[in-house]
Design an enzyme around this catalytic site. Structure first.
Site, PDB file in Angstrom:
ATOM      1  N   ARG A 105       7.985 -19.884   1.340  1.00  0.00           N
ATOM      2  CA  ARG A 105       6.593 -19.753   1.777  1.00  0.00           C
ATOM      3  C   ARG A 105       5.675 -20.415   0.756  1.00  0.00           C
ATOM      4  O   ARG A 105       5.479 -19.903  -0.342  1.00  0.00           O
ATOM      5  CB  ARG A 105       6.186 -18.291   1.964  1.00  0.00           C
ATOM      6  CG  ARG A 105       4.702 -18.165   2.358  1.00  0.00           C
ATOM      7  CD  ARG A 105       4.331 -16.843   2.987  1.00  0.00           C
ATOM      8  NE  ARG A 105       4.284 -15.733   2.059  1.00  0.00           N
ATOM      9  CZ  ARG A 105       3.707 -14.547   2.332  1.00  0.00           C
ATOM     10  NH1 ARG A 105       3.135 -14.352   3.519  1.00  0.00           N
ATOM     11  NH2 ARG A 105       3.727 -13.574   1.455  1.00  0.00           N
ATOM     12  N   ASP A 129       1.089  -6.442  -2.540  1.00  0.00           N
ATOM     13  CA  ASP A 129       0.859  -7.836  -2.857  1.00  0.00           C
ATOM     14  C   ASP A 129      -0.607  -8.156  -2.599  1.00  0.00           C
ATOM     15  O   ASP A 129      -1.431  -7.261  -2.417  1.00  0.00           O
ATOM     16  CB  ASP A 129       1.812  -8.759  -2.085  1.00  0.00           C
ATOM     17  CG  ASP A 129       1.558  -8.767  -0.579  1.00  0.00           C
ATOM     18  OD1 ASP A 129       0.564  -8.177  -0.114  1.00  0.00           O
ATOM     19  OD2 ASP A 129       2.363  -9.386   0.141  1.00  0.00           O
TER      20      ASP A 129
END
Length: 554
Positions: free
Chosen positions: A180, A461
């Site tokens: 990613r 996150d």
């Protein structure tokens, strides 16, 4: 033909040194860096930048224009100009690529060497190696992450830490690797082209693709990516064009790259068909990026008091606008023959408390049961310890490699459904303090170079930190009263921020970054200034731009 040979062939009779004029590295350069960012790789990165960066900036400006329209009261709806794409039943996305047919459990996490080994050793089907929300983009983190994936692909990532050895399993086929890259909004200031930073998206994608694409295909897989934080099908078109250029550049068949798009913005939710259509030869489906989606929902409607949400804990996957989003994503993906991936289970197993651990596992089980019954083809976990319960649910209720055959023709989702904020719940001082604690805790770790931070047995996150600070901004902007009747205004917000900072500092080790985190948080919670992303706001604090190494000398 290798990527290096292809690069040389492509640039003849053009001189690579000419392409690399005004291309430079501003981060530390050593033998490891040169292994990943070679002269040939730098040529490729420069080509990507010069081909696509202007369009990227135009699309980012388009986001700001759309925000200005929403601030004035405009409403989101499905695009009339792309109605023909949505109503055309004939077109499909690409069939699943090798290693992506069965994706029932995907583990996600940063790209440090320990995580890479542990993730690939987990009982999962794929590993999403994250340069984005789970990584703080220091130069060392980005370069070492690329090196770790380079080594992992070639089976040479084993290492020792003290007396403990970390070795890849040899008793089975390892999970499929998906990288990613960072989102379109971010830049990589340590690599400049013509005096401006390269797009972080193109940097992460370009380095990974150039070094590994051919090797991945040789090993029976391919260069696969998760594409984050897109806000329109035009941004997906930009990715598709970059994919085509990259494949042509090294002489690889178009369609070898696959990209799974995270639908984690409210604007993208209205363009799911169009996003798959733009990427159709490269599409590996869509994913429910649930926390970023909530963040985007609050951010885009932050000026509208009708879109104020209660405490974060009340905004579950079953509230109207989240449920509609999930149902539409699954229907859209299956109608187009691609995967519809579920969201993250961020819980961390509790080894110290059996009763608490049982509660964690039951919570995960219920969440994954909801997903598999809804029609998802797989799901995310943040910790290997969640794989057994997740596999049990999906193996029982999805015995086939996926359930793309479940068309969900019963689903009919309108624009009003996607915007339905009938969410029961209250705004409490406890909820305010939790948002402050999570935001500060994540930002403090990020400022120390850590992008994935365990807080209260959840792996937080950037997305959850974004939800926290955006809720606080919106609550303060509209002066909402708490359950106890206290109106949330600037002075009150800053008072609670000071108290939470002091509380966290008391239990933190020396050298912590809470004071710096609090300084930045104070600019984001009063209903006044608002930055598009925390990661952009904090980025200069962790960059170490120094010197200038011309790429032609690598």
């Amino acid at each position: 033909m290798s990527a290096s040979e292809a690069s040389k062939a492509l640039t003849k009779p053009i001189n690579p040194d000419q392409i690399l004029k005004d291309v430079a590295l501003h981060g530390a350069v050593n033998d490891q860096t040169k292994k990943i960012i070679s002269k040939d790789a730098s040529v490729f990165l420069a080509v990507l930048h010069r081909s696509f960066n202007q369009r990227r900036k135009e699309l980012l400006n388009r986001r700001l224009q759309r925000q200005a329209e929403l601030d004035k009261g405009a409403q989101l709806d499905f695009l009339p100009e792309t109605k023909h794409i949505r109503e055309n039943e004939a077109w499909k996305g690409a069939p699943p690529a090798p290693g992506l047919v069965d994706r029932r459990i995907e583990i996600t996490g940063p790209t440090d060497r320990k995580m890479v080994v542990n993730a690939l050793n987990s009982d999962v089907w794929t590993y999403m190696a994250d340069f984005e929300d789970a990584s703080a983009p220091t130069w060392d983190n980005m370069i070492n992450g690329q090196l770790n994936l380079y080594d992992a692909i070639r089976g040479q990532v084993d290492f020792k830490q003290g007396e403990k050895a970390y070795n890849l399993r040899t008793d089975r086929v390892l999970p499929t690797l998906i990288a990613r890259p960072r989102g379109w909004h971010l830049e990589e200031k340590h690599f400049t082209v013509d005096g401006e930073p390269i797009s972080a998206s193109l940097f992460d994608f370009g380095v990974y693709f150039f070094n590994n694409a051919e090797e991945l295909v040789k090993r029976g897989r391919g260069p696969y990516f998760y594409l984050p934080k897109m806000e329109s099908h035009l941004e997906a078109r930009l990715w598709n064009d970059a994919f085509n250029l990259a494949q042509d550049y090294i002489g690889m068949r178009r369609g070898t790259i696959r990209g799974t798009v995270l639908i984690e913005t409210i604007t993208a939710a209205f363009e799911m068909d169009e996003i798959i259509f733009e990427l159709r030869d490269h599409s590996a489906g869509l994913n429910c990026g649930r926390w970023d989606y909530i963040f985007s929902f609050i951010k885009r409607f932050r000026q509208n008091s009708q879109f104020v949400l209660p405490d974060r804990a009340s905004v579950t996957m079953t509230v109207p606008f989240m449920d509609a989003y999930v149902r539409l994503l699954i229907k859209t993906c299956h109608r187009r023959g691609v995967h519809a991936m579920g969201g993250m289970a961020a819980q961390i197993p509790r080894k110290d408390d059996k009763a608490a651990n049982d509660a964690v596992m039951e919570s995960v089980r219920a969440d994954k049961m909801r997903e598999v019954r809804a029609g998802h083809d797989g799901t995310w976990i943040a910790h290997p310890g969640l794989a057994p319960v997740t596999a049990e649910v999906f193996n029982t209720h999805m015995p086939t490699p996926n359930q793309i055959f479940k068309r969900r023709d019963d689903v009919h989702v309108t624009a009003n459904d996607l915007l339905n904020t009938n969410v029961p719940g209250k705004i409490t001082e406890d909820g305010i303090r939790k948002n402050l604690s999570i935001g500060l805790g994540y930002m403090e770790g990020w400022l120390r170079g850590i992008g994935c931070v365990p807080i209260n047995y959840l792996m937080e996150d950037a997305a959850t930190a974004e939800v926290s600070r955006s809720q606080l901004w919106q609550w303060c902007r509209h002066g909402v009263p708490t359950e106890g009747g206290k109106k949330l205004e600037k002075d009150y917000a800053l008072k609670l921020l000071k108290e939470q900072t002091e509380e966290l500092e008391k239990n933190a080790p020396k050298g912590n970054k809470y004071a710096v985190a609090s300084k930045y948080m104070a600019t984001q919670v009063t209903g006044e200034d608002y930055d598009e992303f925390l990661t952009s706001l904090l980025y200069d604090e962790i960059t170490n731009v120094s010197g200038k190494t011309p790429a032609a000398k690598l």
